[in-house]
Design a protein around this motif. Sequence first.
Motif, mmCIF file in Angstrom:
data_model
loop_
_atom_site.group_PDB
_atom_site.id
_atom_site.type_symbol
_atom_site.label_atom_id
_atom_site.label_comp_id
_atom_site.label_asym_id
_atom_site.label_seq_id
_atom_site.Cartn_x
_atom_site.Cartn_y
_atom_site.Cartn_z
ATOM 1 N N UNK A 12 -19.057 64.958 -4.736
ATOM 2 C CA UNK A 12 -20.098 65.157 -4.484
ATOM 3 C C UNK A 12 -19.721 63.470 -4.198
ATOM 4 N N UNK A 13 -19.106 62.920 -4.054
ATOM 5 C CA UNK A 13 -18.721 61.383 -3.752
ATOM 6 C C UNK A 13 -18.959 61.574 -2.736
ATOM 7 N N UNK A 14 -17.521 62.169 -1.801
ATOM 8 C CA UNK A 14 -17.520 62.427 -0.256
ATOM 9 C C UNK A 14 -19.128 63.147 0.058
ATOM 10 N N UNK A 15 -19.903 63.880 -0.127
ATOM 11 C CA UNK A 15 -20.792 64.004 0.243
ATOM 12 C C UNK A 15 -21.359 63.174 0.241
ATOM 13 N N UNK A 16 -21.947 62.975 -1.018
ATOM 14 C CA UNK A 16 -22.668 61.223 -0.400
ATOM 15 C C UNK A 16 -22.467 60.539 0.908
ATOM 16 N N UNK A 17 -21.415 60.115 0.427
ATOM 17 C CA UNK A 17 -20.663 58.921 1.293
ATOM 18 C C UNK A 17 -21.350 59.706 2.925
ATOM 19 N N UNK A 18 -21.158 60.958 3.729
ATOM 20 C CA UNK A 18 -21.356 61.495 4.649
ATOM 21 C C UNK A 18 -22.359 61.715 4.626
ATOM 22 N N UNK A 19 -23.128 61.520 3.558
ATOM 23 C CA UNK A 19 -24.666 61.944 3.859
ATOM 24 C C UNK A 19 -25.772 60.273 3.971
ATOM 25 N N UNK A 20 -24.683 59.406 4.196
ATOM 26 C CA UNK A 20 -25.099 58.147 4.302
ATOM 27 C C UNK A 20 -24.197 57.240 5.587
ATOM 28 N N UNK A 21 -23.387 57.833 5.762
ATOM 29 C CA UNK A 21 -23.011 57.954 7.534
ATOM 30 C C UNK A 21 -24.324 58.509 8.497
ATOM 31 N N UNK A 22 -23.901 59.483 7.891
ATOM 32 C CA UNK A 22 -25.305 60.167 9.089
ATOM 33 C C UNK A 22 -26.756 59.822 9.196
ATOM 34 N N UNK A 23 -26.949 59.369 7.660
ATOM 35 C CA UNK A 23 -28.391 58.703 7.576
ATOM 36 C C UNK A 23 -28.549 57.279 8.798
ATOM 37 N N UNK A 24 -27.347 56.739 8.702
ATOM 38 C CA UNK A 24 -27.364 55.224 9.264
ATOM 39 C C UNK A 24 -27.114 55.389 10.587
ATOM 40 N N UNK A 25 -26.214 56.620 11.532
ATOM 41 C CA UNK A 25 -26.063 57.304 12.546
ATOM 42 C C UNK A 25 -27.855 57.452 13.164
ATOM 43 N N UNK A 26 -28.013 58.495 12.358
ATOM 44 C CA UNK A 26 -29.356 58.472 13.032
ATOM 45 C C UNK A 26 -30.737 57.759 12.808
ATOM 46 N N UNK A 27 -30.602 57.004 12.046
ATOM 47 C CA UNK A 27 -31.918 55.514 11.982
ATOM 48 C C UNK A 27 -31.966 55.051 13.059
ATOM 49 N N UNK A 28 -31.376 55.240 13.896
ATOM 50 C CA UNK A 28 -31.768 54.075 15.449
ATOM 51 C C UNK A 28 -32.682 54.905 15.932
ATOM 52 N N UNK A 29 -31.983 56.159 16.378
ATOM 53 C CA UNK A 29 -32.605 57.838 16.813
ATOM 54 C C UNK A 29 -34.080 57.523 16.456
ATOM 55 N N UNK A 30 -34.344 57.490 14.812
ATOM 56 C CA UNK A 30 -35.236 57.904 14.984
ATOM 57 C C UNK A 30 -36.275 56.835 15.245
ATOM 58 N N UNK A 31 -36.009 55.170 14.753
ATOM 59 C CA UNK A 31 -36.487 54.715 15.360
ATOM 60 C C UNK A 31 -37.215 54.721 16.987
ATOM 61 N N UNK A 32 -36.304 55.041 17.263
ATOM 62 C CA UNK A 32 -36.590 55.474 19.029
ATOM 63 C C UNK A 32 -37.867 56.369 19.318
ATOM 64 N N UNK A 33 -37.579 57.060 18.599
ATOM 65 C CA UNK A 33 -38.526 58.289 18.689
ATOM 66 C C UNK A 33 -40.354 58.339 18.330
ATOM 67 N N UNK A 34 -39.542 57.319 17.529
ATOM 68 C CA UNK A 34 -41.056 57.182 16.640
ATOM 69 C C UNK A 34 -42.104 55.438 17.681
ATOM 70 N N UNK A 35 -41.227 54.712 18.262
ATOM 71 C CA UNK A 35 -41.334 54.469 19.622
ATOM 72 C C UNK A 35 -42.191 54.472 20.397
ATOM 73 N N UNK A 36 -41.464 55.946 20.416
ATOM 74 C CA UNK A 36 -41.403 56.486 22.005
ATOM 75 C C UNK A 36 -42.784 57.638 21.684
ATOM 76 N N UNK A 37 -42.865 58.024 20.700
ATOM 77 C CA UNK A 37 -44.224 58.206 20.237
ATOM 78 C C UNK A 37 -45.506 57.858 19.916
#
Length: 277
Positions: A12-37
């Motif tokens: 579970x700790x591994x899954x939480x860490x991986x989920x956090x890393x994925x969210x950290x990676x996707x956050x800039x893309x989500x911000x760009x998509x928000x601005x583009x719309x």
Amino acid sequence: MSVRRIGKAEKWSGRVILTGLVAFTLLPFAGMLSAALQEPGSAPTGMSFSFPLHLENFVTAFQVARLPELMWSSVLLVVMVVPASLVLSLLAAYGLEVLRVPGRAIALGVLLLGLTIPFEGLIWPLYYMMRNWGLHNTQIAIALPLIALYLPFGVLWMRAHFQGVPKELDEAAALDGAGSWRALRLIHAPLAKPALSTLTVLFSLWTWNQFIIALVMMDDPLKRTVAGALGAFQGEHGTDIVLLSAGALLIMAPTIVVFLLFQKQFVAALLQGSVKG
């Protein structure tokens, strides 16, 4: 030797860490998509999605940045660079590791030295070389340096693959009367498909996103790579965050699609030889 079992807490700790890393990676893309719309001409602050979503911003960015011409130029460069780099990397690694040609130690030292030299440090020598050869302002002036600069990584990557191939295969091929070329074509090349697939993805993405060499070697902006569109677009519409975000997402989209399509081959090549049964 006993095998240590992984407990539930560790899983579970591994899954939480991986989920956090994925969210950290996707956050800039989500911000760009928000601005583009957002509404055209507005100044987005923070990340928010307000309706209606302005999908027409992508159409405007696609037309303003003239992405069709730049994408075609990038595709042409990929077709010129990637196959040649793959063939040369495969043949060189095969000669160094399997055939063990004379002078391999010196060649490996030169290749390792090539990995330490950044692209930027070779720009001006390459520029004068291409200009003296009469190739400046041509696609070849971009393709030739890229092929040469990719070779150190490609050869060492394929050499690592050949190191994991059992030597008994070459001995069996020799007993069957197969020469070096036949052994490469019928045995080593098929076994090298995962490694070659990974190199194909990496070389394609590197060529698609290449900016500096294309900028120096080509005066015509529409004959550079698609990554050059973002620089030109930013210079002309640097204050329009909405269009700039839409254009950046359009430029990144092909690389993301390529990675998603070939992610299995990429992971297979990375894991090749790590587990032996």
